[in-house]
Motif scaffolding. Structure first.
Motif, PDB file in Angstrom:
ATOM      1  N   ARG A 181       0.839  -1.148  -0.087  1.00 28.31           N
ATOM      2  CA  ARG A 181       0.038   0.044   0.118  1.00 28.31           C
ATOM      3  C   ARG A 181       0.853   1.032   0.031  1.00 28.31           C
ATOM      4  O   ARG A 181       0.596   2.111  -0.906  1.00 28.31           O
ATOM      5  CB  ARG A 181      -0.931  -0.121   1.214  1.00 28.31           C
ATOM      6  CG  ARG A 181      -1.754   1.235   1.292  1.00 28.31           C
ATOM      7  CD  ARG A 181      -2.933   1.055   2.020  1.00 28.31           C
ATOM      8  NE  ARG A 181      -2.509   0.195   3.541  1.00 28.31           N
ATOM      9  CZ  ARG A 181      -3.017  -0.855   4.169  1.00 28.31           C
ATOM     10  NH1 ARG A 181      -4.214  -1.314   3.574  1.00 28.31           N
ATOM     11  NH2 ARG A 181      -2.554  -1.275   5.228  1.00 28.31           N
ATOM     12  N   ARG A 182       1.800   1.227   1.073  1.00 31.26           N
ATOM     13  CA  ARG A 182       2.638   2.481   1.011  1.00 31.26           C
ATOM     14  C   ARG A 182       3.536   2.478  -0.367  1.00 31.26           C
ATOM     15  O   ARG A 182       3.608   3.919  -0.621  1.00 31.26           O
ATOM     16  CB  ARG A 182       3.637   2.337   2.172  1.00 31.26           C
ATOM     17  CG  ARG A 182       4.708   3.589   2.387  1.00 31.26           C
ATOM     18  CD  ARG A 182       3.972   4.726   2.675  1.00 31.26           C
ATOM     19  NE  ARG A 182       3.584   4.620   4.306  1.00 31.26           N
ATOM     20  CZ  ARG A 182       4.284   4.988   5.185  1.00 31.26           C
ATOM     21  NH1 ARG A 182       5.653   5.582   4.948  1.00 31.26           N
ATOM     22  NH2 ARG A 182       3.951   4.870   6.334  1.00 31.26           N
ATOM     23  N   ALA A 183       3.957   1.634  -0.762  1.00 27.12           N
ATOM     24  CA  ALA A 183       5.079   1.885  -2.133  1.00 27.12           C
ATOM     25  C   ALA A 183       3.909   1.779  -3.491  1.00 27.12           C
ATOM     26  O   ALA A 183       4.504   1.856  -4.529  1.00 27.12           O
ATOM     27  CB  ALA A 183       5.577   0.502  -2.391  1.00 27.12           C
ATOM     28  N   ARG A 184       2.658   1.643  -3.252  1.00 30.70           N
ATOM     29  CA  ARG A 184       1.729   1.865  -4.526  1.00 30.70           C
ATOM     30  C   ARG A 184       2.170   0.530  -5.471  1.00 30.70           C
ATOM     31  O   ARG A 184       2.159   0.997  -6.495  1.00 30.70           O
ATOM     32  CB  ARG A 184       1.912   3.336  -5.008  1.00 30.70           C
ATOM     33  CG  ARG A 184       0.739   4.140  -4.056  1.00 30.70           C
ATOM     34  CD  ARG A 184       0.316   5.484  -5.036  1.00 30.70           C
ATOM     35  NE  ARG A 184      -0.366   6.407  -4.140  1.00 30.70           N
ATOM     36  CZ  ARG A 184      -1.812   6.282  -4.419  1.00 30.70           C
ATOM     37  NH1 ARG A 184      -2.258   5.392  -5.622  1.00 30.70           N
ATOM     38  NH2 ARG A 184      -2.540   7.155  -3.797  1.00 30.70           N
ATOM     39  N   CYS A 185       2.285  -0.663  -4.992  1.00 31.70           N
ATOM     40  CA  CYS A 185       2.646  -1.554  -5.786  1.00 31.70           C
ATOM     41  C   CYS A 185       1.647  -2.832  -5.379  1.00 31.70           C
ATOM     42  O   CYS A 185       1.091  -2.577  -4.151  1.00 31.70           O
ATOM     43  CB  CYS A 185       4.205  -1.998  -5.745  1.00 31.70           C
ATOM     44  SG  CYS A 185       4.665  -2.816  -4.450  1.00 31.70           S
TER      45      CYS A 185
END
Lengths: 207, 207
Positions: free
Chosen positions: A41-45
């Motif tokens: 989620r944080r890395a948008r992957c």
DNA sequence: AAGGAACCGTACCGTACGGTTCGGTAAATG
DNA sequence: CATTTACCGAACCGTACGGTACGGTTCCTT
């Protein structure tokens, strides 16, 4: 083809490096509660990409540690003419840098992670030791030997001398930080500690 | 009514003390993979009893740490007449005992546990620090002050002197063990290290 | 002997999280 | 344009484990 940087046997694309940086910052925040979903989620992957790139959770953690280790490039201490002043200055600079790193959030987080997963199974502890304690020793020993060669230091076992320097510099700082003791260590403190440790070391091993 | 021993605000029955000892030995074996079911099975008690006695998992872990801490009773160093030989012998004995404890399985397991759960939430780290690092300091400082009073030692800040002794004794031993570096430390090594640390300390702070 | 407190063993529940699958999309490749 | 590649997002699965419920047993008290 993106710029690829070798890390161990693997190459990391720019995207993967960015993800590792983000994962590291998240690790500093949440510690061992780091979750694959959280990183994704944080890395948008996607989690799928994480598993494709790093295999499993342990692979991701290992990659984070190795990635951080790869960023710490040793600052080469030029083989200048060795005087007592130069030796002292180099030792102080060494102690200062080292203390700064050890007292940083990233170092604390990575050491906690490695200690949590220490054991015969995981090699995280080994990686941290290799790139921390032992890498520092490897960088400091040439300086110590140069000092001895110039007649400024006296010791039989360079490993012993290095370990004493280790103790004089870090003392109880690392274990206290690892155990969550939030004590202030200002830049002035670090400078003072580096000077004191160097003085004490020279008093013990100076010729 | 069984013999009850006070621990914090609570009293522990003999049965509960036995369970804590068993849980501690299990913790040494499996580390942070310690599970409530595992403790119940090994201790031949029901999970319901564990929750009744200790509240929740964190309560059990805290009880384990406090229980072990309560067992470590400080050996009073008799206030003998302070000579340089007595001071040196006491420092050596201090360093020896300390190094022995730190390099033991139980200390490693408990420190790992506390570091794993370190943070503003849990007080495990605080408990370990209080009963380890700070308790040792509290016990050593009177000796240092006695040495200074007898004109054998010279220092301004006793805390600084203690921290230096800390560094000279433990050096990199604790962090290496915590990170899983399995390096041998025979009784002869500990004796030699205790002597060396004491000599170095006296060289730095001897009057 | 009767009653109850403490406890054991086990089955059970809820949830968090590691890991997988799949449909959809955008950019490269030919 | 058609195809492949790489990826995102979200739904989904399996399992481990913290925590609870409950029936049965031991033992102590009166």
């Amino acid at each position: 083809m993106s710029a690829a940087i070798k890390l161990g046997d693997e190459e990391l694309t720019q995207r993967q490096q960015d993800v590792l940086d983000i994962a590291l910052s998240l690790l500093v925040e949440v510690g061992d509660k780091l979750t694959m979903t959280g990183v994704a989620r944080r890395a948008r992957c996607s989690k799928e990409s994480l598993y494709k790139w790093f295999g499993d959770r342990d692979g991701l953690l290992t990659a984070i540690v190795q990635w951080q280790a790869a960023k710490v490039r040793p600052v080469p201490l030029g083989p200048q003419r060795m005087s007592i002043e130069a030796l002292q200055a180099n030792l102080e600079r060494f102690a200062y840098d080292w203390l700064k790193v050890i007292s940083g959030d990233i170092s604390v987080a990575l050491n906690r992670l490695a200690i949590t997963h220490a054991g015969p199974l995981s090699n995280l502890g080994h990686t941290v030791l290799t790139n921390g304690r032992f890498a520092v020793g490897k960088r400091l020993k040439p300086l110590l030997k140069a000092g001895r060669g110039a007649g400024l230091l006296r010791f039989d076992d360079e490993e012993e001398a290095f370990r004493t320097f280790f103790g004089l510099v870090l003392r109880d700082v690392q274990i206290r930080l690892l155990l969550g003791d939030e004590f202030e260590l200002s830049d002035q403190d670090v400078i003072r500690d580096a000077k004191r440790a160097t003085e004490q070391f020279l008093k013990l091993y100076g010729a």
